[in-house]
Every structure is written in structure tokens, then in C-alpha cells.
Design a protein around this motif. Structure first.
Motif, PDB file in Angstrom:
ATOM      1  N   LEU A  48      28.773  48.931-122.422  1.00  0.00           N
ATOM      2  CA  LEU A  48      27.446  49.347-121.990  1.00  0.00           C
ATOM      3  C   LEU A  48      27.476  50.420-120.900  1.00  0.00           C
ATOM      4  O   LEU A  48      26.588  51.273-120.838  1.00  0.00           O
ATOM      5  N   LEU A  49      28.473  50.393-120.039  1.00  0.00           N
ATOM      6  CA  LEU A  49      28.497  51.303-118.889  1.00  0.00           C
ATOM      7  C   LEU A  49      28.455  52.782-119.276  1.00  0.00           C
ATOM      8  O   LEU A  49      27.763  53.574-118.615  1.00  0.00           O
ATOM      9  N   PRO A  50      29.164  53.239-120.324  1.00  0.00           N
ATOM     10  CA  PRO A  50      29.104  54.673-120.653  1.00  0.00           C
ATOM     11  C   PRO A  50      27.721  55.172-121.031  1.00  0.00           C
ATOM     12  O   PRO A  50      27.475  56.386-121.015  1.00  0.00           O
ATOM     13  N   LEU A  51      26.803  54.269-121.353  1.00  0.00           N
ATOM     14  CA  LEU A  51      25.439  54.688-121.695  1.00  0.00           C
ATOM     15  C   LEU A  51      24.699  55.269-120.496  1.00  0.00           C
ATOM     16  O   LEU A  51      23.663  55.915-120.669  1.00  0.00           O
ATOM     17  N   ARG A  52      25.221  55.068-119.290  1.00  0.00           N
ATOM     18  CA  ARG A  52      24.590  55.632-118.100  1.00  0.00           C
ATOM     19  C   ARG A  52      24.937  57.102-117.909  1.00  0.00           C
ATOM     20  O   ARG A  52      24.353  57.785-117.056  1.00  0.00           O
ATOM     21  N   LEU A  53      25.903  57.615-118.685  1.00  0.00           N
ATOM     22  CA  LEU A  53      26.371  58.989-118.525  1.00  0.00           C
ATOM     23  C   LEU A  53      26.036  59.808-119.762  1.00  0.00           C
ATOM     24  O   LEU A  53      26.014  59.284-120.877  1.00  0.00           O
ATOM     25  N   THR A  54      25.778  61.099-119.568  1.00  0.00           N
ATOM     26  CA  THR A  54      25.327  61.936-120.689  1.00  0.00           C
ATOM     27  C   THR A  54      26.184  63.167-120.924  1.00  0.00           C
ATOM     28  O   THR A  54      26.073  63.785-121.976  1.00  0.00           O
ATOM     29  N   THR A  55      27.039  63.550-119.978  1.00  0.00           N
ATOM     30  CA  THR A  55      27.829  64.759-120.147  1.00  0.00           C
ATOM     31  C   THR A  55      29.079  64.500-120.979  1.00  0.00           C
ATOM     32  O   THR A  55      29.533  63.358-121.104  1.00  0.00           O
ATOM     33  N   ILE A  56      29.628  65.591-121.543  1.00  0.00           N
ATOM     34  CA  ILE A  56      30.879  65.484-122.297  1.00  0.00           C
ATOM     35  C   ILE A  56      32.044  65.277-121.347  1.00  0.00           C
ATOM     36  O   ILE A  56      32.877  64.385-121.537  1.00  0.00           O
ATOM     37  N   SER A  57      32.113  66.096-120.301  1.00  0.00           N
ATOM     38  CA  SER A  57      33.258  66.082-119.408  1.00  0.00           C
ATOM     39  C   SER A  57      33.370  64.777-118.626  1.00  0.00           C
ATOM     40  O   SER A  57      34.485  64.261-118.439  1.00  0.00           O
ATOM     41  N   LEU A  58      32.260  64.209-118.201  1.00  0.00           N
ATOM     42  CA  LEU A  58      32.288  62.964-117.435  1.00  0.00           C
ATOM     43  C   LEU A  58      31.990  61.756-118.317  1.00  0.00           C
ATOM     44  O   LEU A  58      32.743  60.784-118.316  1.00  0.00           O
ATOM     45  N   GLY A  59      30.908  61.829-119.077  1.00  0.00           N
ATOM     46  CA  GLY A  59      30.529  60.690-119.915  1.00  0.00           C
ATOM     47  C   GLY A  59      31.462  60.476-121.086  1.00  0.00           C
ATOM     48  O   GLY A  59      31.830  59.335-121.400  1.00  0.00           O
ATOM     49  N   GLY A  60      31.865  61.558-121.751  1.00  0.00           N
ATOM     50  CA  GLY A  60      32.742  61.424-122.910  1.00  0.00           C
ATOM     51  C   GLY A  60      34.091  60.851-122.544  1.00  0.00           C
ATOM     52  O   GLY A  60      34.605  59.932-123.200  1.00  0.00           O
ATOM     53  N   LEU A  61      34.702  61.388-121.467  1.00  0.00           N
ATOM     54  CA  LEU A  61      36.004  60.878-121.047  1.00  0.00           C
ATOM     55  C   LEU A  61      35.898  59.440-120.540  1.00  0.00           C
ATOM     56  O   LEU A  61      36.762  58.609-120.817  1.00  0.00           O
ATOM     57  N   THR A  62      34.831  59.133-119.801  1.00  0.00           N
ATOM     58  CA  THR A  62      34.651  57.760-119.314  1.00  0.00           C
ATOM     59  C   THR A  62      34.515  56.790-120.481  1.00  0.00           C
ATOM     60  O   THR A  62      35.101  55.696-120.464  1.00  0.00           O
ATOM     61  N   ALA A  63      33.753  57.168-121.501  1.00  0.00           N
ATOM     62  CA  ALA A  63      33.608  56.310-122.678  1.00  0.00           C
ATOM     63  C   ALA A  63      34.958  56.094-123.353  1.00  0.00           C
ATOM     64  O   ALA A  63      35.292  54.973-123.759  1.00  0.00           O
ATOM     65  N   PHE A  64      35.739  57.149-123.468  1.00  0.00           N
ATOM     66  CA  PHE A  64      37.058  57.044-124.098  1.00  0.00           C
ATOM     67  C   PHE A  64      37.976  56.133-123.278  1.00  0.00           C
ATOM     68  O   PHE A  64      38.649  55.244-123.828  1.00  0.00           O
ATOM     69  N   PHE A  65      38.010  56.334-121.969  1.00  0.00           N
ATOM     70  CA  PHE A  65      38.893  55.535-121.123  1.00  0.00           C
ATOM     71  C   PHE A  65      38.469  54.073-121.062  1.00  0.00           C
ATOM     72  O   PHE A  65      39.307  53.175-121.134  1.00  0.00           O
TER      73      PHE A  65
END
Length: 364
Positions: A48-65
Motif C-alpha cells: 500500500l505504501l507506494p500508492l502515496r508516491l506518483t513520480t517515476i524516479s521516487l515512486g517507481g523505484l520505491t515500489a520496486f524496492f
């Protein structure tokens, strides 16, 4: 962007706190279903936490990690396996900082970081990565694509898709290398290799197993491939047990990519990306079966031909099934805007530093 940075801080404070909880649970609860039960709330939180982020550079990498790598590492830890599991005696268990770092980021611990660079194709730095010149050259290649983006209405669609593919590959490689190198230097850990020049692959098995996003490979192998291979060996025999294991691995990878694409674009999946990975899974299985059937014969394609066929297959199927969903998520446009913003920020900082240094030198 300020809101995104605030959300990023909240997300990673939550991630670190949850990982500390998991560390202490793993010390208190034995391996098995009970430990998994205590991990399940954290696994759900990390989805659920990655849903708080929308950018590729920050949100995409955070979702992957977090949603992918960390969750799979926790699932392995629940079974007493994986990089977070205590090493066999007499090696000491991971310290809390190391546990959090290894759980969160694409790194591996090791006594020597220099060997990692030699292992991954030579020319690497002392931290296990490739030479700085390698990354600089790739970043300059990405920058050289920006004029194409500005004139995209006048450029052939296939040329633009090739530019997007190069941008995606280099952006992912450089971003993961930067994160791994920074974390490795802070905690003294060897850097987990991410890419090994995938455009030099001579087979699909070589591309997916030894050259493309090796952190994912190292996580999917113990979590999906090995157990499925062990189970399927009872039905199809040891010789062919790897084939259903490969299909299962590609299927899980497909589902995780659909999830990452959802985080990036927040659009209902069309399951086209799943088709891409299942197609490649079938192709790898056919390739491995052909190698087994031809084992002992002298028939072999020249390296240049096999490399051309492999890269050609990846590019054609990527244009067909992988890039369209990515474009539908507006991922390329977002990545381009964010890259330009970073370049402008660096230029601004450089101008300020030059101004300060000039005043210091001149004595003003």
C-alpha cells in the motif's frame, strides 16, 4: 514536488520501522507459518505504501524496492531462506542496520567489494560497479535523445520507441547502480550487480538469467524457481523439472510487473505486460528444450547470429507488448520531465557554486 518528498519521507520511515519489527519477530518466532503470520501485516503495508508516491524516479523505484524486492525477501525469511536469513555459524547474524539496508535496497553483503566488479565484466570500480566512464557515456546517450523527444511529431514511431527503450534501460541501470553504490559505501556492503550489458546476450536464457536486472533474478530463483523445480521433478522427472519452474518464474515476474505499472500509471491493467513475460517464458522453455535435445551435437549458431536473433526478439516483442502499456502509463513522458528537472537542478547548483567560488577567489 515538495509534497512528493514529504510522502517519500513518510513512506521510508514507515518501511524502516516495519523492517525493525520484522527483524525482532524473526528473532522471537521460529521459521514457518507462525512467522509468516506476523509478517503478513507488513507485507500488506508494503503493497500500500507506494500508492502515496506518483513520480517515476521516487515512486517507481520505491515500489520496486519495497512492494517487490522487500516483500519477497520477507517471504523468504519466513521460510528461513534468502539474504535476510542468519548465515550459518560461526558467521554472526546481520546487524540491525545491515538487515534494514539489505531488506530495502538492491545490495548484497560481502567481505570484498572489488571482486564483484571483476566478476561483472571487468572495468569495474572498487565498489563492484562498472567504471564511471561507462555510466557517464550512457547518461550522455540519454541526453542526446532529448532533441528527438522535442521533435517526436516528425520522427518515425519505431525510432521513438527505440529511443524510449534505450532511455528506460539506461535510466534503470544508472538509478539502481547509484542507490546500490551509495548504500554499499555507507554500510560497507558489496554492491549487487544489476545489469551486465544485456545487448550482448547470445540467448534468451543468457539475457534473462545472467544479464537483465540480476537482483530480480537472484530473488525469484529461491522464492519461485527452486521450489517449483523441486515439486515438478516428482511429475516430469529431474531432467525436465526446470521447464515448468521457468514458466512459473516468468508468470510471477509478469504479475509483479503489472503491479509496478499500476503504481506508475494508476490505470487498470490490460494484462498485455503479462502476455510479454509469458511469451518470453515459453520462448526460454523452448530454447532450453532445444539445447537439451541438441546436447552432444556440434550444431551451434555463430555468436553474432545468436546475439542478433536474441536482441531482435527482445526488441520486437518489447515494441509489441511491453512498451505500449508503459506509454499508456505516461511513464516515458514522466521520466523525461523528471530527468530534465534533475538536469536543470544540477545546472542551477553548478551556477551557484561557480558564483560562490568566483567571489571567494576575487576576495568579494
Amino acid at each position: 514536488m515538495e509534497t512528493e518528498l514529504q510522502n517519500l519521507l513518510f513512506v521510508w520511515i514507515s518501511v524502516v520501522t516495519a523492517q525493525i519489527y520484522c527483524r525482532y519477530i524473526s528473532n522471537l518466532v521460529h521459521v514457518g507459518p507462525k512467522r509468516l503470520f506476523f509478517f503478513l501485516p507488513v507485507i500488506l503495508l508494503f503493497l500500500l505504501l507506494p500508492l502515496r508516491l506518483t513520480t517515476i524516479s521516487l515512486g517507481g523505484l520505491t515500489a520496486f524496492f519495497v512492494a517487490w524486492l522487500c516483500n519477497f525477501k520477507l517471504l523468504l525469511l519466513a521460510c528461513g531462506k534468502g539474504p535476510l536469513a542468519p548465515p550459518p555459524p560461526p558467521s554472526p547474524p546481520l546487524s540491525l542496520p545491515l538487515f534494514v539496508a539489505v531488506a530495502s535496497l538492491p545490495i548484497k553483503i560481502g567481505p570484498s567489494t572489488g571482486s564483484a566488479g571483476a566478476k561483472n565484466g571487468g572495468g569495474g570500480g572498487s565498489d563492484g560497479l562498472k567504471s564511471p566512464a561507462n555510466y557517464v557515456a550512457k547518461c550522455l546517450l540519454v541526453v542526446s535523445l532529448f532533441p528527438l523527444y522535442q521533435r517526436s511529431d516528425y520522427v518515425h514511431e519505431k525510432v521513438m520507441m527505440m529511443a524510449y527503450s534505450i532511455h528506460m534501460y539506461i535510466g534503470l541501470e544508472v538509478a539502481l547502480a547509484a542507490v546500490g553504490a551509495a548504500a554499499g559505501r555507507l554500510i560497507g556492503a558489496a554492491v549487487e550487480p544489476q545489469f551486465d550489458e544485456p545487448y550482448l546476450a547470445t540467448s534468451l536464457q543468457d539475457f534473462w538469467g545472467r544479464r537483465w536486472n540480476l537482483m530480480v533474478t537472484s530473488i525469484l530463483r529461491p522464492s519461485v524457481y527452486d521450489p517449483v523445480r523441486s515439486a515438478s521433478g516428482r511429475f516430469v522427472g529431474r531432467q525436465w523439472a526446470s521447464l515448468p519452474a521457468m514458466l512459473a518464474t516468468f508468470a510471477v515476474s509478469a504479475l509483479m510487473h503489472e503491479l509496478i505499472f499500476y503504481y506508475i500509471g494508476r490505470k487498470e491493467p490490460a494484462w498485455v505486460v503479462t502476455g510479454f513475460f509469458l511469451l518470453h517464458g515459453v520462448a526460454v522453455v523452448a530454447e532450453v528444450a532445444a539445447k537439451k535435445a541438441l546436447r552432444g551435437t556440434r550444431w551451434r549458431l555463430p555468436t553474432e547470429v545468436s546475439r542478433l536473433l536474441t536482441v531482435g526478439f527482445v526488441v520486437v516483442t518489447g515494441f509489441w507488448l511491453f512498451l505500449p502499456p508503459l506509454l499508456r502509463c505516461d511513464a516515458v513522458a514522466k521520466a523525461r520531465r523528471e530527468t530534465i528537472a534533475v538536469i536543470e537542478c544540477v545546472k542551477g547548483l553548478w551556477s551557484i557554486l561557480r558564483f560562490i567560488s568566483f567571489n571567494v577567489v576575487s576576495g568579494h
